[in-house]
Design a protein around this motif. Structure first.
Motif, short mmCIF file in Angstrom:
data_model
loop_
_atom_site.label_atom_id
_atom_site.label_comp_id
_atom_site.label_asym_id
_atom_site.label_seq_id
_atom_site.Cartn_x
_atom_site.Cartn_y
_atom_site.Cartn_z
N SER A 184 70.14 54.48 10.91
CA SER A 184 69.26 53.73 11.87
C SER A 184 70.22 52.93 12.73
O SER A 184 70.35 52.77 14.08
CB SER A 184 68.24 52.57 11.59
OG SER A 184 68.78 51.83 10.76
N ILE A 185 71.36 52.39 12.12
CA ILE A 185 72.55 52.03 12.82
C ILE A 185 73.28 52.87 13.65
O ILE A 185 73.60 52.52 14.72
CB ILE A 185 73.37 51.39 11.79
CG1 ILE A 185 72.64 49.86 11.10
CG2 ILE A 185 74.75 50.58 12.45
CD1 ILE A 185 73.36 49.31 9.63
N LEU A 187 72.36 55.50 15.05
CA LEU A 187 71.19 55.66 16.23
C LEU A 187 71.45 54.49 17.29
O LEU A 187 71.35 54.63 18.35
CB LEU A 187 70.03 55.89 15.80
CG LEU A 187 69.64 57.40 14.94
CD1 LEU A 187 68.31 57.27 14.60
CD2 LEU A 187 69.79 58.57 16.08
N ASP A 188 71.48 53.30 16.79
CA ASP A 188 71.55 52.15 17.50
C ASP A 188 71.95 50.87 16.89
O ASP A 188 71.53 50.11 15.99
CB ASP A 188 70.14 51.66 17.77
CG ASP A 188 69.91 50.47 18.69
OD1 ASP A 188 70.93 50.10 19.20
OD2 ASP A 188 68.77 49.82 18.87
N SER A 190 73.21 48.15 17.77
CA SER A 190 73.05 46.86 18.55
C SER A 190 72.38 46.00 17.71
O SER A 190 71.67 46.35 16.60
CB SER A 190 72.30 46.94 19.88
OG SER A 190 70.92 47.48 19.82
N GLU A 228 63.72 47.31 13.56
CA GLU A 228 64.81 47.78 14.32
C GLU A 228 65.14 49.16 13.54
O GLU A 228 65.47 49.95 14.41
CB GLU A 228 66.03 46.76 13.97
CG GLU A 228 66.25 45.35 14.85
CD GLU A 228 66.89 44.33 14.32
OE1 GLU A 228 67.77 44.84 13.20
OE2 GLU A 228 66.42 43.07 14.70
N ILE A 229 64.95 49.37 12.38
CA ILE A 229 64.78 50.63 11.66
C ILE A 229 64.07 51.67 12.22
O ILE A 229 64.39 52.53 12.57
CB ILE A 229 64.80 50.47 10.06
CG1 ILE A 229 65.96 49.82 9.42
CG2 ILE A 229 64.46 51.91 9.46
CD1 ILE A 229 65.80 49.33 8.02
N ALA A 232 64.69 52.39 15.93
CA ALA A 232 65.96 53.44 16.05
C ALA A 232 65.48 54.82 15.78
O ALA A 232 65.80 55.84 16.30
CB ALA A 232 67.05 53.05 14.98
N LEU A 233 64.83 54.92 14.53
CA LEU A 233 64.34 56.44 14.04
C LEU A 233 63.40 56.98 14.99
O LEU A 233 63.43 58.11 15.19
CB LEU A 233 63.67 56.21 12.61
CG LEU A 233 64.74 55.81 11.63
CD1 LEU A 233 64.00 55.74 10.15
CD2 LEU A 233 66.04 56.87 11.47
N ALA A 235 62.88 56.38 18.17
CA ALA A 235 63.61 56.86 19.50
C ALA A 235 64.66 57.80 19.46
O ALA A 235 64.93 58.27 20.42
CB ALA A 235 64.13 55.64 19.85
N SER A 236 64.79 58.46 18.18
CA SER A 236 65.84 59.40 17.90
C SER A 236 65.25 60.78 18.51
O SER A 236 64.11 61.00 18.68
CB SER A 236 66.21 59.71 16.50
OG SER A 236 65.14 60.14 15.76
#
Length: 247
Positions: A184-185, A187-188, A190, A228-229, A232-233, A235-236
């Motif tokens: 997740s990090i 991928l994103d 921020s 956040e996790i 991010a996943l 939106a992949s």
């Protein structure tokens, strides 16, 4: 891991645990492959063979086969019929389940930790780990150090609960979450500015011996991490371009 001060933690995630030299080729092979999978060197969905691993590691096939059987039991690889192995995929379902379990366990651990209080060295270390000067970025050059610091922060609280079963269960969840968190990090990378404040609120509640505040602060922190996790996943590209079947 050699902690700066304080007694060693009874339960530590694999990421920060000090591992003595392994006593067998299989154990060394298992640990090396496991870290490659968790650290995304071998990405989810990547296929490989025993022969390939044996050649790269400079080993016979026997320790590699035994290590892969163990990784299969861990759920990190799947055997392919007459075609080797594939690294298990990461799913939104697993990420959601583990994030929810983390919240339940760590919120209770934080409340118990505040009720019991931490030793002076552990309290100081928790306060040190609650500070982060790079608020807008989880990734980047210092990622590994920051990631380990985050795991140590959570481990102090889990162990500080005084409940061995709770601590062991919580640490087990962090081991399972590590690969998902890394992905997740990636991928994103921020990080919202309020995330550091959430960590500091936990430190303050534990220092003040306020179980209700500690539980609430940890719930906020784990809810943010879950959001956040999953965000991010979700939106992949592999998710946004997946075909939706009729139920």
């Amino acid at each position: 891991m050699n902690r700066p001060e304080g007694a060693p933690l009874r339960y530590e995630p694999d990421l920060i645990r000090a591992h003595p030299p392994a006593g067998s080729l299989m154990e060394n092979t298992y640990r090396r492959l496991k870290r490659e999978i968790i650290e995304l060197v071998r990405a989810p969905g990547t296929s490989f063979s025993e022969q390939e691993v044996a050649k790269v590691f400079g080993l016979s096939k026997t320790p590699v086969r035994e290590a892969l059987a163990r990784l299969h039991r861990d759920g990190l690889v799947r055997p392919l019929a007459r075609a080797g192995y594939v690294v298990s995929t990461v799913t939104l379902g697993d990420a959601t389940d583990l994030s929810d379990l983390r919240s339940l366990l760590q919120s209770q651990a934080a409340a118990l930790c505040a009720e019991r209080g931490l030793s002076e060295p552990d309290g100081r270390r928790l306060a040190e780990l609650g500070v982060d000067t790079e608020e807008d970025q989880l990734g980047g050059p210092g990622f590994e150090d920051r990631f380990r610091a985050n795991y140590e922060f959570e481990s102090i609280i889990a162990n500080g609960s005084g409940n061995r079963r709770l601590a062991a269960a919580s640490i087990g969840v962090f081991d399972e979450l590590e690969r998902i968190a890394r992905l997740s990090i990636l991928l994103d990378p921020s990080m919202p500015a309020e995330r550091i404040r959430e960590r500091q609120a936990i430190v303050e509640a534990i220092a003040e011996r306020n179980p209700a505040a500690a539980r609430e602060a940890m719930q906020r922190r784990t809810a943010s991490a879950r959001r956040e996790i999953i965000g991010a996943l979700a939106a992949s590209r592999s998710v946004t371009h997946a075909e939706i079947a009729v139920p």
